[in-house]
Motif scaffolding. Sequence first.
Motif, PDB file in Angstrom:
ATOM      1  N   VAL A 162      -7.755  -0.738  -6.794  1.00  0.00           N
ATOM      2  CA  VAL A 162      -6.564  -1.286  -6.154  1.00  0.00           C
ATOM      3  C   VAL A 162      -6.564  -0.868  -4.686  1.00  0.00           C
ATOM      4  O   VAL A 162      -6.819   0.298  -4.366  1.00  0.00           O
ATOM      5  CB  VAL A 162      -5.273  -0.803  -6.846  1.00  0.00           C
ATOM      6  CG1 VAL A 162      -4.035  -1.304  -6.113  1.00  0.00           C
ATOM      7  CG2 VAL A 162      -5.258  -1.256  -8.304  1.00  0.00           C
ATOM      8  N   VAL A 163      -6.279  -1.826  -3.801  1.00  0.00           N
ATOM      9  CA  VAL A 163      -6.243  -1.582  -2.364  1.00  0.00           C
ATOM     10  C   VAL A 163      -4.873  -1.974  -1.842  1.00  0.00           C
ATOM     11  O   VAL A 163      -4.345  -3.036  -2.189  1.00  0.00           O
ATOM     12  CB  VAL A 163      -7.333  -2.395  -1.630  1.00  0.00           C
ATOM     13  CG1 VAL A 163      -7.297  -2.112  -0.136  1.00  0.00           C
ATOM     14  CG2 VAL A 163      -8.706  -2.093  -2.194  1.00  0.00           C
ATOM     15  N   ALA A 164      -4.280  -1.141  -0.994  1.00  0.00           N
ATOM     16  CA  ALA A 164      -2.987  -1.438  -0.379  1.00  0.00           C
ATOM     17  C   ALA A 164      -3.117  -1.286   1.133  1.00  0.00           C
ATOM     18  O   ALA A 164      -3.452  -0.204   1.627  1.00  0.00           O
ATOM     19  CB  ALA A 164      -1.908  -0.499  -0.916  1.00  0.00           C
ATOM     20  N   ASP A 165      -2.882  -2.365   1.851  1.00  0.00           N
ATOM     21  CA  ASP A 165      -2.919  -2.359   3.310  1.00  0.00           C
ATOM     22  C   ASP A 165      -1.507  -2.402   3.861  1.00  0.00           C
ATOM     23  O   ASP A 165      -0.679  -3.211   3.420  1.00  0.00           O
ATOM     24  CB  ASP A 165      -3.680  -3.578   3.850  1.00  0.00           C
ATOM     25  CG  ASP A 165      -5.147  -3.562   3.492  1.00  0.00           C
ATOM     26  OD1 ASP A 165      -5.742  -2.467   3.532  1.00  0.00           O
ATOM     27  OD2 ASP A 165      -5.707  -4.629   3.175  1.00  0.00           O
ATOM     28  N   GLY A 166      -1.230  -1.569   4.857  1.00  0.00           N
ATOM     29  CA  GLY A 166       0.067  -1.582   5.531  1.00  0.00           C
ATOM     30  C   GLY A 166      -0.119  -1.571   7.033  1.00  0.00           C
ATOM     31  O   GLY A 166      -1.026  -0.908   7.547  1.00  0.00           O
ATOM     32  N   SER A 167       0.706  -2.327   7.742  1.00  0.00           N
ATOM     33  CA  SER A 167       0.587  -2.374   9.193  1.00  0.00           C
ATOM     34  C   SER A 167       1.933  -2.656   9.829  1.00  0.00           C
ATOM     35  O   SER A 167       2.816  -3.267   9.220  1.00  0.00           O
ATOM     36  CB  SER A 167      -0.422  -3.449   9.621  1.00  0.00           C
ATOM     37  OG  SER A 167       0.031  -4.736   9.260  1.00  0.00           O
ATOM     38  N   VAL A 168       2.067  -2.200  11.066  1.00  0.00           N
ATOM     39  CA  VAL A 168       3.218  -2.508  11.911  1.00  0.00           C
ATOM     40  C   VAL A 168       2.665  -2.952  13.248  1.00  0.00           C
ATOM     41  O   VAL A 168       1.760  -2.306  13.790  1.00  0.00           O
ATOM     42  CB  VAL A 168       4.137  -1.286  12.098  1.00  0.00           C
ATOM     43  CG1 VAL A 168       5.273  -1.621  13.061  1.00  0.00           C
ATOM     44  CG2 VAL A 168       4.695  -0.816  10.767  1.00  0.00           C
TER      45      VAL A 168
END
Length: 277
Positions: A162-168
């Motif tokens: 499982v991969v989770a990408d987060g960005s602002v």
Amino acid sequence: MRAALAIIALVSAQPCFAQTDPRPGPPAGRPLEAGTAGWSITVGVAPVLSPAWQGSRDMALAIFPDLRINYKDVIFASIPDGLGWNVVNHDGWKAGPLAKLRFGRDEERGGSPFLIAGGSDALRGLGNVDAAVEVGGFVEKRAGPWRGRIEIRRGFGGHDGVVADGSVAYQGRRGRTIVNVGPRATLASREYIETYFGIDALQSQRSGLRPYSASGGLLSYGVGGTVIRPLNRRSAVTLFTGLDRLGQNAGDSPLIRERGRRTQFTLGVGYGFRFNL
């Protein structure tokens, strides 16, 4: 309509630009925004200078094709952004299902199929990693010049993690030029990190690297930016770059300690031309 849907299916079957990191392609926030009516297609090309594989100390130059298909602001499909559907699209919120494909990893040269210069032989003895389909969803919120986005995907094929990408990201304008910049981070499960950074007994024997069993957690963190310059109503040039650092679980692998580098730099430029169907 049927022809356009067939094209989307074809695009969704193409792998992401990077072998173990989808970022080296032109990023989300397309150089040419989708029109408000009907289907639109953007075609382009993007030379990219990046590590030969995620964690590599060797740089490689590749030229990627860039094909993007949009139906209004509802359906999007491209190699770096995947195939997605904005089921929720109201008051600055977007959310829906998302599917991406990730290139496998070649132990002989490490580079992508679009490699034209450079590469790496540091993966020899570790075996190849097959391509993977990653299926999940995303949530995005825009507030003024700010945009926050989270993606969570589960892999099938080359990895089952499982991969989770987060960005602002902050977006500013200077005349016709659009600038996006902001931090980003990726979390990954043990199955994912073990696939790309773990070393079992057989791999250790073949590669000369000591065995290593990875655990899940922070895969990478960094900052990315784009500068988008429209040339006219249908074409634009995009400069994109990123500086990322592998987290401890991946960075402690003997593959990275002895043959790689935790800090990763990417630089690319893309040109795109959009036309409506």
